[in-house]
Design a protein around this motif. Structure first.
Motif, PDB file in Angstrom:
ATOM      1  N   GLN A 165       0.828  -1.204   0.000  1.00 14.17           N
ATOM      2  CA  GLN A 165       0.000   0.000   0.000  1.00 14.17           C
ATOM      3  C   GLN A 165       0.865   1.258   0.000  1.00 14.17           C
ATOM      4  O   GLN A 165       0.474   2.281  -0.565  1.00 14.17           O
ATOM      5  CB  GLN A 165      -0.931  -0.011   1.212  1.00 14.17           C
ATOM      6  CG  GLN A 165      -2.012  -1.078   1.125  1.00 14.17           C
ATOM      7  CD  GLN A 165      -2.809  -1.202   2.402  1.00 14.17           C
ATOM      8  OE1 GLN A 165      -2.293  -0.941   3.500  1.00 14.17           O
ATOM      9  NE2 GLN A 165      -4.059  -1.599   2.290  1.00 14.17           N
ATOM     10  N   GLN A 166       2.028   1.155   0.619  1.00 12.42           N
ATOM     11  CA  GLN A 166       2.941   2.302   0.628  1.00 12.42           C
ATOM     12  C   GLN A 166       3.606   2.480  -0.725  1.00 12.42           C
ATOM     13  O   GLN A 166       3.858   3.595  -1.175  1.00 12.42           O
ATOM     14  CB  GLN A 166       3.992   2.090   1.727  1.00 12.42           C
ATOM     15  CG  GLN A 166       4.870   3.297   2.012  1.00 12.42           C
ATOM     16  CD  GLN A 166       6.219   3.218   1.309  1.00 12.42           C
ATOM     17  OE1 GLN A 166       6.557   2.209   0.700  1.00 12.42           O
ATOM     18  NE2 GLN A 166       6.966   4.293   1.385  1.00 12.42           N
ATOM     19  N   ARG A 187      -1.819  -4.141  -7.311  1.00 20.09           N
ATOM     20  CA  ARG A 187      -3.216  -4.238  -6.849  1.00 20.09           C
ATOM     21  C   ARG A 187      -3.656  -5.693  -6.749  1.00 20.09           C
ATOM     22  O   ARG A 187      -4.351  -6.081  -5.804  1.00 20.09           O
ATOM     23  CB  ARG A 187      -4.131  -3.461  -7.796  1.00 20.09           C
ATOM     24  CG  ARG A 187      -3.968  -1.957  -7.709  1.00 20.09           C
ATOM     25  CD  ARG A 187      -5.096  -1.236  -8.430  1.00 20.09           C
ATOM     26  NE  ARG A 187      -4.897   0.203  -8.406  1.00 20.09           N
ATOM     27  CZ  ARG A 187      -4.389   0.909  -9.402  1.00 20.09           C
ATOM     28  NH1 ARG A 187      -4.029   0.279 -10.527  1.00 20.09           N
ATOM     29  NH2 ARG A 187      -4.238   2.208  -9.307  1.00 20.09           N
ATOM     30  N   ILE A 204      -2.039  -7.078  -3.678  1.00 14.23           N
ATOM     31  CA  ILE A 204      -2.724  -6.580  -2.476  1.00 14.23           C
ATOM     32  C   ILE A 204      -3.984  -7.392  -2.220  1.00 14.23           C
ATOM     33  O   ILE A 204      -4.273  -7.799  -1.091  1.00 14.23           O
ATOM     34  CB  ILE A 204      -3.055  -5.081  -2.621  1.00 14.23           C
ATOM     35  CG1 ILE A 204      -1.777  -4.237  -2.481  1.00 14.23           C
ATOM     36  CG2 ILE A 204      -4.078  -4.647  -1.569  1.00 14.23           C
ATOM     37  CD1 ILE A 204      -1.979  -2.763  -2.740  1.00 14.23           C
ATOM     38  N   ARG A 260      -1.363   3.132   8.155  1.00 11.62           N
ATOM     39  CA  ARG A 260      -1.542   1.874   7.424  1.00 11.62           C
ATOM     40  C   ARG A 260      -1.052   0.685   8.252  1.00 11.62           C
ATOM     41  O   ARG A 260      -1.539  -0.421   8.091  1.00 11.62           O
ATOM     42  CB  ARG A 260      -0.827   1.922   6.073  1.00 11.62           C
ATOM     43  CG  ARG A 260       0.670   2.057   6.147  1.00 11.62           C
ATOM     44  CD  ARG A 260       1.292   2.016   4.749  1.00 11.62           C
ATOM     45  NE  ARG A 260       0.893   3.164   3.963  1.00 11.62           N
ATOM     46  CZ  ARG A 260       1.559   4.308   3.930  1.00 11.62           C
ATOM     47  NH1 ARG A 260       2.623   4.458   4.689  1.00 11.62           N
ATOM     48  NH2 ARG A 260       1.167   5.302   3.188  1.00 11.62           N
TER      49      ARG A 260
END
Length: 443
Positions: free
Chosen positions: A154-155, A193, A196, A287
């Motif tokens: 996400q970072q 994505r 993730i 996060r």
């Protein structure tokens, strides 16, 4: 006679760094640290945070060759600090042969790209990235590895553009045609994505497994206590001291990422489940708080919390405030809290008196000398006894399953076999009282 106009030689700028140069590779492990002092903040507060950043960076094995505090009135959207301060920091980093500039504040993806572009190759990262990298190096169990991987992905996602800036000139034909850099970046974004999504699915499975384990523990109806506090406050050492276990306890930030639960036998014979949790830190990346909610649920589900405060730290009050703030964020702010002022053997009586005044009812504690252990055990006894009831039971011989449950989840004081059954004297927690009620012997 005219006087010749003297022009001073311009200050030579550092040459751009070649990322494949061995010296540049060596420089990538050398850093300049930058703290920020905003309006309303004192120099001492800024220095304290910078000192903490210093300790965080050292945990990564990075060589620190200098540090400074930049006073700012407002954030620069381009470099976070003003252009003049940016040039000063860049020059210091090049003079010290460093390849890293580490900020004690969050940098946007655009600010990171601008730093690399305008500082001739210096790599700029922030406190959040440092903490993430520490978590990556500390994660051991499957759950922790997945949680850290999710936070890292996400970072990385919004920062992909800087990785492909070298393709910016590879333009296609028409104005509507995308360039090669954009195409590659979009492909990588899609891959991240997808990854993730997969990590979230895997993490959901692990979280479900942990929930099942928690339900199994709840079937053994013992009071649960979670140890919380600032990182490196001595939580794991306290768990070891009370339970006689050997959980890793070292003088190191974020040494414990995974919750560890041990059974605690109190002097009266009562038992509790004691859980060590991940430590908190100021400016903990949101996060990471989100990613580690599954781990921190041990604190949410606990009946009681032990808040460990490092008495020897000059920033103990800031650390305590951070811990309480994170507990509020995760929904555990309403739990009964026992405050333990740890490392009491390292401070004088004045500090102890001040801390006791700031934390009424707190226990002065030392893992080294054993100070405070009886007092803490007495408090835990009181917690365990709040909903307990001492009864005498006469269990029929066919109630072996219930007898086994009492030995696992209650405090059995005595057990004697008789013709009519087994006479048991025990301290029964409230979650078992309804089950044993039919066999309670009137006194």
């Amino acid at each position: 006679m005219s006087v010749p106009h003297l022009v001073s030689d311009p200050v030579p700028k550092p040459k751009p760094l070649d990322p494949f140069d061995p010296e540049v590779i060596a420089r990538s492990n050398r850093a300049i640290l930058v703290g920020l002092q905003r309006q309303g903040e004192t120099a001492a507060e800024a220095q304290s945070l910078l000192n903490e950043l210093h300790e965080l960076v050292e945990n990564l094995g990075v060589e620190i060759r200098g540090s400074l505090i930049a006073r700012i009135r407002e954030e620069s959207p381009r470099h976070l600090v003003g252009s003049g301060k940016m040039e000063e920091i860049s020059k210091l980093a090049h003079d010290k042969e460093c390849g890293l500039v580490i900020f004690d504040d969050e940098l946007t993806p655009a600010q990171q790209r601008n730093w690399e572009k305008d500082s001739l190759g210096l790599h700029a990262i922030d406190r959040q990235e440092v903490i993430l990298d520490i978590f990556v190096s500390r994660a051991k169990t499957k759950e922790a590895v997945l949680q850290v991987e999710l936070a890292k992905l996400q970072q990385q996602l919004p920062r992909l553009k800087r990785l492909w800036s070298h393709l910016d000139r590879q333009r296609g034909g028409g104005a509507m045609q995308r360039d090669a850099g954009e195409t590659q970046m979009e492909m990588d974004q899609r891959k991240i994505r997808d990854k993730i999504a997969k990590v979230r699915r895997d993490l959901a499975a692990v979280v479900a497994q942990r929930a099942t384990q928690r339900k199994q523990r709840q079937r053994i109806p013992l009071p649960t206590v979670s140890i919380v506090g600032y990182t490196n406050a001595g939580k794991s050492s306290l768990l070891n001291k009370l339970t006689g276990s050997d959980v890793l306890a070292v003088n190191q930030l974020f040494a414990t990422l995974d919750p560890t639960t041990r059974r605690l036998a109190l002097p009266s014979g009562r038992a509790m489940l004691l859980t060590d949790t991940v430590g908190f830190v100021r400016r903990l990346p949101h996060r990471l708080v989100e990613a580690f909610k599954a781990t921190l649920e041990e604190a949410i589900q606990a009946d009681y919390l032990i808040h460990v405060v490092d008495l020897s730290s000059p920033e103990r009050e800031k650390h305590a405030e951070t811990t309480l703030q994170v507990l509020q964020e995760i929904g555990a702010g309403d739990r009964p809290i026992i405050t333990v002022l740890n490392k009491a053997d390292l401070v004088d009586e004045v500090v102890k008196s001040e801390a006791k005044a700031q934390h009424p009812g707190a226990i002065l504690f030392s893992n080294f000398t054993g100070q405070g252990i009886p007092e803490l055990q007495d408090l835990l006894e009181s917690c365990a006894a709040e909903r307990d009831k001492k009864v005498t039971l006469l269990l029929p011989h066919d109630q072996y399953a219930l007898l086994a449950k009492l030995h696992a989840g209650a405090t059995v004081l005595s057990s004697k076999s008789e013709d009519a059954g087994t006479r048991v004297e025990a301290i029964i927690p409230d979650r078992l009282q309804a089950q044993v009620q039919p066999w309670v012997v009137a006194r």
